[in-house]
Design a protein around this motif. Structure first.
Motif, PDB file in Angstrom:
ATOM      1  N   MET A 149      -4.718  11.836  -5.664  1.00 26.27           N
ATOM      2  CA  MET A 149      -3.422  11.715  -6.349  1.00 26.27           C
ATOM      3  C   MET A 149      -3.448  11.615  -8.002  1.00 26.27           C
ATOM      4  SD  MET A 149      -0.349  11.820  -5.177  1.00 26.27           S
ATOM      5  CE  MET A 149      -0.502  11.955  -3.598  1.00 26.27           C
ATOM      6  N   MET A 197      -9.870  -0.915   3.239  1.00 31.06           N
ATOM      7  CA  MET A 197      -9.305   0.119   3.877  1.00 31.06           C
ATOM      8  C   MET A 197      -9.770   0.011   5.210  1.00 31.06           C
ATOM      9  SD  MET A 197      -6.959   1.985   2.604  1.00 31.06           S
ATOM     10  CE  MET A 197      -5.962   0.878   1.508  1.00 31.06           C
ATOM     11  N   LEU A 229       1.172   5.834  -2.408  1.00 37.68           N
ATOM     12  CA  LEU A 229      -0.305   6.084  -1.809  1.00 37.68           C
ATOM     13  C   LEU A 229      -1.062   5.280  -2.878  1.00 37.68           C
ATOM     14  CD1 LEU A 229       0.320   9.456  -0.364  1.00 37.68           C
ATOM     15  CD2 LEU A 229      -0.844   7.595   0.816  1.00 37.68           C
ATOM     16  N   ILE A 230      -0.907   5.691  -4.182  1.00 34.33           N
ATOM     17  CA  ILE A 230      -2.047   5.128  -5.090  1.00 34.33           C
ATOM     18  C   ILE A 230      -1.950   3.556  -4.980  1.00 34.33           C
ATOM     19  CG2 ILE A 230      -2.549   4.785  -7.725  1.00 34.33           C
ATOM     20  CD1 ILE A 230      -1.414   7.677  -8.228  1.00 34.33           C
ATOM     21  N   VAL A 245      -1.366   1.848  -2.511  1.00 36.11           N
ATOM     22  CA  VAL A 245      -2.142   1.399  -1.114  1.00 36.11           C
ATOM     23  C   VAL A 245      -3.341   1.676  -1.008  1.00 36.11           C
ATOM     24  CG1 VAL A 245      -1.971   1.712   1.438  1.00 36.11           C
ATOM     25  CG2 VAL A 245       0.141   1.519   0.044  1.00 36.11           C
ATOM     26  N   MET A 246      -3.940   2.771  -1.686  1.00 39.18           N
ATOM     27  CA  MET A 246      -5.319   3.191  -1.527  1.00 39.18           C
ATOM     28  C   MET A 246      -6.102   2.963  -2.672  1.00 39.18           C
ATOM     29  SD  MET A 246      -5.266   4.766   1.289  1.00 39.18           S
ATOM     30  CE  MET A 246      -3.968   5.524   2.496  1.00 39.18           C
ATOM     31  N   LEU A 247      -5.654   2.640  -3.904  1.00 42.66           N
ATOM     32  CA  LEU A 247      -6.541   2.233  -4.950  1.00 42.66           C
ATOM     33  C   LEU A 247      -6.197   0.914  -5.599  1.00 42.66           C
ATOM     34  CD1 LEU A 247      -6.728   5.953  -6.404  1.00 42.66           C
ATOM     35  CD2 LEU A 247      -8.606   4.635  -5.788  1.00 42.66           C
ATOM     36  N   PRO A 306       6.697   8.358  -3.469  1.00 43.61           N
ATOM     37  CA  PRO A 306       5.757   8.582  -2.283  1.00 43.61           C
ATOM     38  C   PRO A 306       4.322   8.632  -2.986  1.00 43.61           C
ATOM     39  CG  PRO A 306       7.680   9.937  -2.134  1.00 43.61           C
ATOM     40  CD  PRO A 306       7.749   9.219  -3.238  1.00 43.61           C
ATOM     41  N   GLY A 307       4.225   9.320  -4.203  1.00 48.83           N
ATOM     42  CA  GLY A 307       2.797   9.449  -4.780  1.00 48.83           C
ATOM     43  C   GLY A 307       2.493   7.985  -5.357  1.00 48.83           C
ATOM     44  N   LEU A 308       3.072   7.290  -5.976  1.00 44.89           N
ATOM     45  CA  LEU A 308       2.918   6.282  -6.511  1.00 44.89           C
ATOM     46  C   LEU A 308       2.554   4.955  -5.389  1.00 44.89           C
ATOM     47  CD1 LEU A 308       2.669   5.827  -9.367  1.00 44.89           C
ATOM     48  CD2 LEU A 308       4.552   4.472  -9.315  1.00 44.89           C
TER      49      LEU A 308
END
Lengths: 310, 406
Positions: A185, A158, B132-133, B135-137, B128-130
């Protein structure tokens, strides 16, 4: 010493009530208002635990209200007779440290980082609860699994992605919001879906027959009905974002760092200015404590609704 | 925003949602939803206006928000150099941006022909939620595994070199050992005290229970850093001859001990254990709340039956209550295990791994930022990831089982 006296005070307060209620002297002696047996062991042990659990925080509060010399020379529990009281530290925290400035940053980081994930997650939770689609189970299991992944995996990738060679938003609020949104999330979707799946499906069916789209059903029916779960997650996420050290430290600059990062800087500083640390720590805890106490009921409900943070 | 209701697809969606009511024939005449212009439009035809508007909206929102934030960052003078103003604008833009993103995504999908629209709508809601998950996780997890086979600045693959280095390093083995110690002590003690508090509080009067639980629960609102500040006062050290300012030393001296520098004393890992106390102090409230509500959920008649059968209080607790709250006990335990695996802030702030208190997450932090060894740091995270994998699989399996039994 303090342990004993305070425990006695608490215990005494508890036991004083039992003299009042009583018809038959023998059996009513140990009864509470609701007729259950009073348990002296529970009272004593709990009072002791409460004292042990509270004393460190009380110590911080008292220390924060004592002068630099008093802090360094005598224990805070002697303040009653040794004195040394002052509010100067609280002024000093705002004048001489970055805590005051960073309080605002914390608010600006925490509020969007609380609201945005809720919005994203609520939509997803709605789909997982009330819509049928291919891959639904697999996707949800993926979310359940991702809840456990340590956020440390995200730092190097990141920092590269958000950094100057990537999107160039490292060091800004939006980067931190996105990170908190992403990390919060899975838990958000999981908790909200658990709650939404307990809502009666018939309400949604009838809304459809009345001609409502999913978008309208969501905003007009499901969001109002899910307020307890939304509030619970909001508190959880707010506390988490406010109290976070790592993400704020790595993805914000010294100009816009949060109060927790400032506090950590203060903790490292020996000597000069160390008298401000307790006051700074207390200030950093104030807003979460207020949020926590005013909304405790929702918070407890949210935790018991099966919130497990990875 | 709710004006979208006056739309033909709304009715189409309502009348025959294939997924939910497959065999249902569409009623010929639904009472028309309010709206002047919806008669005569075929619901199964694409609504170009909506598609276009939705698409423009999505792109516009993303572009607008992106540029706004760049402007906020690089041209603070446009906003009078006021951090408050910049913050408030960012706040409103962020929240409103998220709302309108959904609004336009929804509009776009609604504009598509009926069948396609219905099929795509769920994905539009989770996208959108998925995303983000992902990209971020998910992407970072894969990337970190990838980096763990590469050199210090991730420019060349070095095979298993990083793993050999970290397992060969005494510091890392030390951290591993300490983490195992934390794992053995913290979750068990937390669950035990949490259970004890939950049981004892249940025996208090209504108010006594509420008040005492609040106090035990209170540390949940305190940050790890704040807790470290609080406990650094408790563990404070003053040399012999000076009055004690730390509570622990005061008590210790009262019973005749010599002043101790607690956090530097690693006999029997005392300093690590004192750091664990902080985490336990923070976490017991959470355990208590969950266990307390589980205990209150135990049906009264099962307790009554045991009582009639002549079971003692202790037997009732171990044989009737505990089996019924086993699920919650496991949840609390697992949650604490996850927390302990990643424990960082307390160690970083109070000892930074000195005096044999190192833990994996702090070792990782040092490798990544102090030593600039991205490869080794990534390898350390992969070890952490492997450690949580059993929990990950367990979570997935429990979830499946629960869903099947629904």
């Amino acid at each position: 010493m303090t342990h004993v006296t305070e425990a006695a005070a608490l215990g005494g307060k508890e036991t004083s009530g039992k003299e009042i209620s009583g018809k038959k002297p023998r059996s009513s002696r140990g009864l509470m208002a609701d007729g259950r047996q009073r348990s002296p062991v529970s009272i004593i042990v709990m009072a002791l635990l409460v004292v042990i659990w509270t004393l460190p925080t009380v110590g911080l509060l008292v220390t924060s209200l004592r002068s630099r010399d008093a802090q360094a020379q005598t224990g805070w529990w002697t303040a009653l007779w040794n004195g040394g009281w002052t509010t100067e530290n609280y002024r000093g925290v705002f004048d001489k440290t970055s805590i005051g400035d960073s309080l605002l940053n914390s608010v600006l980081v925490a509020i969007p980082a609380t609201i945005i994930p809720i919005m994203f997650a609520a939509f997803a939770a709605y789909a997982f609860s009330f819509m049928d689609f291919k891959g639904k189970d697999i996707l949800f299991i993926l979310i359940v699994m991702v809840m456990v992944v340590p956020i440390q995996v995200a730092f190097q990738p990141m920092l590269n992605l958000l950094g100057p060679n990537g999107l160039g938003i490292s060091g800004q609020y939006i980067g931190v919001w996105l990170l908190h949104t992403g990390f919060g999330m899975p838990l958000a979707i999981y908790t909200l879906r658990n709650y939404m799946s307990t809502l009666p499906r018939t309400v949604i069916e009838s809304a459809k027959i009345d001609g409502a789209t999913h978008f309208q059903t969501f905003w007009r029916l499901i969001v109002p009905m899910s307020v307890p779960a939304l509030a619970a997650f909001a508190i959880l996420q707010f506390l988490w974002v406010w109290n976070d050290l790592l993400i704020a430290k790595l993805f914000l600059t010294t100009d816009n760092s949060t109060v927790i990062v400032s506090l950590q800087g203060l903790l490292g500083a020996q000597g000069q200015g160390s008298e401000f640390l307790p006051a700074g720590a207390f200030i950093s805890m104030l807003i979460p404590l207020i949020v926590f106490f005013t909304l405790q009921r929702y918070f407890v409900r949210g935790l018991t609704a099966g919130a497990v943070k990875g | 925003m709710a004006e979208v209701s006056t739309d033909t697809n709304a009715r189409a969606d309502a009348v025959d949602d294939g997924a939910l009511a497959p065999g249902e024939p569409s009623p010929p005449e639904q009472p028309a939803p309010p709206g002047p212009d919806d008669s005569g439009v075929d619901p199964d035809r694409a609504n170009m206006a909506k598609i276009l508007l939705g698409l423009i909206g999505i792109v516009g929102i993303l572009w607008g928000i992106g540029n706004l934030f760049l402007a906020l960052a690089y041209h603070p003078e446009w906003f009078a150099d006021s951090r408050v103003l910049i913050g408030v604008i960012a706040l409103i833009a962020g929240v409103a941006g998220a709302y309108f993103l959904f609004f336009f995504i929804n509009m776009f999908v609604e504009g598509l022909p009926g069948r396609v629209s219905r099929a795509l709508m769920p994905y539009a809601f989770i996208l959108p939620g998925l995303a983000l998950i992902s990209v971020m996780l998910i992407f970072p997890t894969i990337q970190t595994i990838n980096y763990s086979f590469a050199n210090a600045d991730s420019t060349k693959y070095v095979g298993l070199e990083n793993y050999r280095t970290i397992f060969g390093s005494a510091d890392f083995r030390e951290a591993l050992f300490n983490n195992i110690l934390w794992l053995l002590i913290v979750p068990a003690v937390t669950v035990f005290i949490g259970l004890m508090v939950a049981v004892l509080a249940d025996k208090l009067s209504g108010n006594g229970e509420k008040v005492s639980k609040s106090f035990v629960f209170l540390p949940m609102a305190i940050s790890f850093v704040g807790a470290s500040a609080i406990w650094s006062l408790v563990y404070a050290y003053d040399p012999e001859g000076e009055p004690a300012t730390g509570l622990l030393n005061a008590v210790w001296r009262f019973f005749g001990g010599a002043p101790q520098s607690w956090l530097q004393n690693y006999d029997f890992r005392l300093n690590s254990i004192l750091l664990m106390v902080i985490l336990i102090w923070l976490q017991v409230g959470f355990a208590m709340i969950l266990l307390s509500s589980a205990i209150k959920g135990v049906p009264e008649d099962t307790l009554e039956a045991a009582r009639i059968d002549g079971a003692s209080n202790f037997q009732i607790f171990t044989k009737v209550v505990v089996p019924q709250i086993k699920g919650t006990l496991i949840t609390v335990f697992v949650t604490t295990v996850i927390l302990v695996l990643k424990v960082f802030d307390i160690v970083y702030v109070l000892t930074d791994g000195r005096d044999k208190t190192q833990v994996i997450a702090n070792e990782f932090f040092g490798k990544l930022f102090r030593d600039s060894q991205a490869g080794q740091a990534s390898a350390i995270v992969v070890v952490l990831l492997l450690a949580v994998t059993p929990i990950l699989i367990y979570q997935a399996r429990t979830f499946r089982r629960e869903e099947l039994s629904r």
